[in-house]
Motif scaffolding. Structure first.
Motif, PDB file in Angstrom:
ATOM      1  N   GLN A  33       0.828  -1.207   0.000  1.00 45.04           N
ATOM      2  CA  GLN A  33       0.000   0.000   0.000  1.00 45.04           C
ATOM      3  C   GLN A  33       0.866   1.262   0.000  1.00 45.04           C
ATOM      4  N   GLN A  34       1.953   1.220  -0.782  1.00 44.68           N
ATOM      5  CA  GLN A  34       2.898   2.327  -0.834  1.00 44.68           C
ATOM      6  C   GLN A  34       3.121   2.768  -2.281  1.00 44.68           C
ATOM      7  N   PRO A  35       3.394   4.072  -2.489  1.00 43.68           N
ATOM      8  CA  PRO A  35       3.773   4.539  -3.823  1.00 43.68           C
ATOM      9  C   PRO A  35       5.183   4.091  -4.171  1.00 43.68           C
ATOM     10  N   CYS A  36       5.418   3.853  -5.435  1.00 45.77           N
ATOM     11  CA  CYS A  36       6.761   3.536  -5.926  1.00 45.77           C
ATOM     12  C   CYS A  36       7.499   4.818  -6.298  1.00 45.77           C
ATOM     13  N   ILE A  37       8.816   4.762  -6.214  1.00 39.18           N
ATOM     14  CA  ILE A  37       9.675   5.818  -6.745  1.00 39.18           C
ATOM     15  C   ILE A  37      10.463   5.210  -7.893  1.00 39.18           C
ATOM     16  N   PHE A  38      10.281   5.774  -9.085  1.00 39.86           N
ATOM     17  CA  PHE A  38      10.904   5.262 -10.311  1.00 39.86           C
ATOM     18  C   PHE A  38      11.880   6.308 -10.835  1.00 39.86           C
ATOM     19  N   TYR A  39      13.013   5.856 -11.386  1.00 40.17           N
ATOM     20  CA  TYR A  39      13.967   6.814 -11.950  1.00 40.17           C
ATOM     21  C   TYR A  39      14.593   6.274 -13.229  1.00 40.17           C
ATOM     22  N   PHE A  40      15.017   7.190 -14.069  1.00 39.35           N
ATOM     23  CA  PHE A  40      15.826   6.855 -15.236  1.00 39.35           C
ATOM     24  C   PHE A  40      16.640   8.084 -15.624  1.00 39.35           C
ATOM     25  N   HIS A  41      17.540   7.912 -16.602  1.00 36.55           N
ATOM     26  CA  HIS A  41      18.428   8.987 -17.034  1.00 36.55           C
ATOM     27  C   HIS A  41      18.148   9.360 -18.488  1.00 36.55           C
ATOM     28  N   PRO A  42      18.379  10.597 -18.868  1.00 38.68           N
ATOM     29  CA  PRO A  42      18.182  10.984 -20.272  1.00 38.68           C
ATOM     30  C   PRO A  42      18.995  10.150 -21.259  1.00 38.68           C
ATOM     31  N   TRP A  43      20.209   9.774 -20.902  1.00 38.05           N
ATOM     32  CA  TRP A  43      21.044   9.010 -21.837  1.00 38.05           C
ATOM     33  C   TRP A  43      20.498   7.602 -22.085  1.00 38.05           C
ATOM     34  N   GLU A  44      19.603   7.132 -21.197  1.00 38.99           N
ATOM     35  CA  GLU A  44      19.080   5.770 -21.350  1.00 38.99           C
ATOM     36  C   GLU A  44      18.088   5.630 -22.509  1.00 38.99           C
ATOM     37  N   ILE A  45      17.631   6.746 -23.043  1.00 47.46           N
ATOM     38  CA  ILE A  45      16.718   6.666 -24.191  1.00 47.46           C
ATOM     39  C   ILE A  45      17.426   7.096 -25.476  1.00 47.46           C
ATOM     40  N   ASP A  46      18.766   7.074 -25.448  1.00 46.05           N
ATOM     41  CA  ASP A  46      19.559   7.618 -26.554  1.00 46.05           C
ATOM     42  C   ASP A  46      20.552   6.585 -27.096  1.00 46.05           C
ATOM     43  N   PRO A  47      20.099   5.672 -27.951  1.00 43.52           N
ATOM     44  CA  PRO A  47      21.009   4.653 -28.497  1.00 43.52           C
ATOM     45  C   PRO A  47      22.067   5.212 -29.442  1.00 43.52           C
ATOM     46  N   GLU A  48      21.924   6.468 -29.878  1.00 44.54           N
ATOM     47  CA  GLU A  48      22.878   7.067 -30.817  1.00 44.54           C
ATOM     48  C   GLU A  48      24.033   7.780 -30.120  1.00 44.54           C
ATOM     49  N   GLN A  49      24.084   7.725 -28.809  1.00 40.72           N
ATOM     50  CA  GLN A  49      25.145   8.421 -28.076  1.00 40.72           C
ATOM     51  C   GLN A  49      26.524   7.854 -28.430  1.00 40.72           C
ATOM     52  N   PRO A  50      27.579   8.668 -28.322  1.00 44.28           N
ATOM     53  CA  PRO A  50      28.934   8.184 -28.606  1.00 44.28           C
ATOM     54  C   PRO A  50      29.311   7.014 -27.700  1.00 44.28           C
ATOM     55  N   ARG A  51      29.997   6.031 -28.269  1.00 45.61           N
ATOM     56  CA  ARG A  51      30.380   4.829 -27.524  1.00 45.61           C
ATOM     57  C   ARG A  51      31.747   5.002 -26.875  1.00 45.61           C
ATOM     58  N   GLN A  52      31.854   4.552 -25.656  1.00 47.24           N
ATOM     59  CA  GLN A  52      33.107   4.647 -24.909  1.00 47.24           C
ATOM     60  C   GLN A  52      33.818   3.294 -24.978  1.00 47.24           C
ATOM     61  N   THR A  53      34.535   3.086 -26.060  1.00 46.87           N
ATOM     62  CA  THR A  53      35.161   1.785 -26.300  1.00 46.87           C
ATOM     63  C   THR A  53      36.317   1.499 -25.342  1.00 46.87           C
ATOM     64  N   GLN A  54      36.816   2.545 -24.678  1.00 43.00           N
ATOM     65  CA  GLN A  54      37.931   2.356 -23.748  1.00 43.00           C
ATOM     66  C   GLN A  54      37.466   1.805 -22.404  1.00 43.00           C
ATOM     67  N   ALA A  55      36.164   1.849 -22.142  1.00 39.68           N
ATOM     68  CA  ALA A  55      35.630   1.385 -20.863  1.00 39.68           C
ATOM     69  C   ALA A  55      35.658  -0.140 -20.790  1.00 39.68           C
TER      70      ALA A  55
END
Length: 287
Positions: free
Chosen positions: A225-247
């Motif tokens: 009987q409690q509300p949920c807290i949900f979160y996400f980041h702007p980059w998570e909806i961006d598949p075209e972002q630059p890739r960090q191949t060094q990681a």
């Protein structure tokens, strides 16, 4: 905002941690902070998409925003406020609280709060620590936040994780400072066989099948009987972002998996649950 013991009418809290792809904790050892200003920023485009999604579903949310982003993209902050969303703080430069002394943290939260308020033209009540970096060893940070004028924090994740977590923390909102109304609002977990399992968005939501998160959040609404807290980041909806191949492989897996389906999944969760701002769901509920 609705309020009822009927889980179908419980209003949950939708939140966004406003940071860009190169500022995430997973890449903190692979991308030099001194290079941030030289990298392609994607946050403007991604916030536009998120605001459109929220508008399509008539959802108001809370945006925990970095001061670094606000200084460079003040129009993004103003758009958030103009669209009826809550403006909250994510600190200045995505520094973990565990990597700061008390004086350093105090300066960070006061400075970032002022920047957001000056640009947004509204009071900032809420704070979320980068990488949920408040836990058993630095609970003094909550006192700092209360002293700085914040009304609540959403900085403790009551789980065991290799980068963060405080498993001993309560699952739902609580008052951590004796004699003060300041509230800590942990990101949502579901209890399964005595264990707290994450179900409040982020990487878990992106990596796991949608039906698992949906069932877990419905259980929190219905059983607890409690509300949920949900979160996400702007980059998570961006598949075209630059890739960090060094990681490293682990970091790249966590960061890039299912970016192409995240927007669709978020639209599903927006449609199938009732959502509101953190201040409306929790502060108004407590008067």
């Amino acid at each position: 905002m609705t309020s009822s013991t009927d889980n179908s009418l419980i209003t949950n809290a939708m939140t966004v941690d406003v940071e860009d792809y190169f500022q995430v904790g997973a890449f903190e050892h692979d991308i030099d902070r001194n290079d941030w200003d030289n990298l392609e920023c994607r946050v403007e485009r991604n916030i536009d998409v998120i605001l459109k999604m929220f508008d399509d579903h008539k959802v108001k949310a809370t945006f925990f925003t970095l001061g670094w982003i606000a200084e460079r993209f003040p129009h993004v902050v103003r758009l958030i406020v103009e669209n009826g969303h809550e403006l909250a703080s994510h600190g200045m430069q995505h520094l973990r609280v565990t990597d700061q002394s008390r004086p350093e943290f105090t300066e960070d939260v006061i400075f970032s709060k002022k920047i957001l308020e000056d640009i947004g033209g509204v009071g900032v009540k809420g704070y979320r620590a980068p990488s949920f970096s408040i836990g058993e060893k630095n609970l003094w940070a909550l006192d700092v936040l209360a002293e700085a004028g914040f009304k609540y924090s959403s900085s403790i994740y009551p789980i065991q994780h290799d980068h963060y977590g405080m498993p001993s923390a309560p699952r739902f909102d609580f008052q951590p400072i004796d004699g003060q109304a300041f509230i800590e609002m942990p990101v949502t977990t579901v209890e399964v066989m005595g264990r707290k399992i994450p179900c409040g968005g982020g990487g878990y939501f992106r990596l796991l099948p949608y039906f698992i998160s949906k069932a877990a959040m419905k259980r929190v609404n219905a059983k607890d009987q409690q509300p949920c807290i949900f979160y996400f980041h702007p980059w998570e909806i961006d598949p075209e972002q630059p890739r960090q191949t060094q990681a490293g492989l682990k970091s790249r897996f966590r960061h890039y998996t299912n970016l192409d389906v995240m927007e669709t999944k978020i639209r599903k969760v927006l449609a199938e649950f009732d959502w509101g701002r953190m201040d409306q769901v929790f502060l108004e509920r407590q008067g």
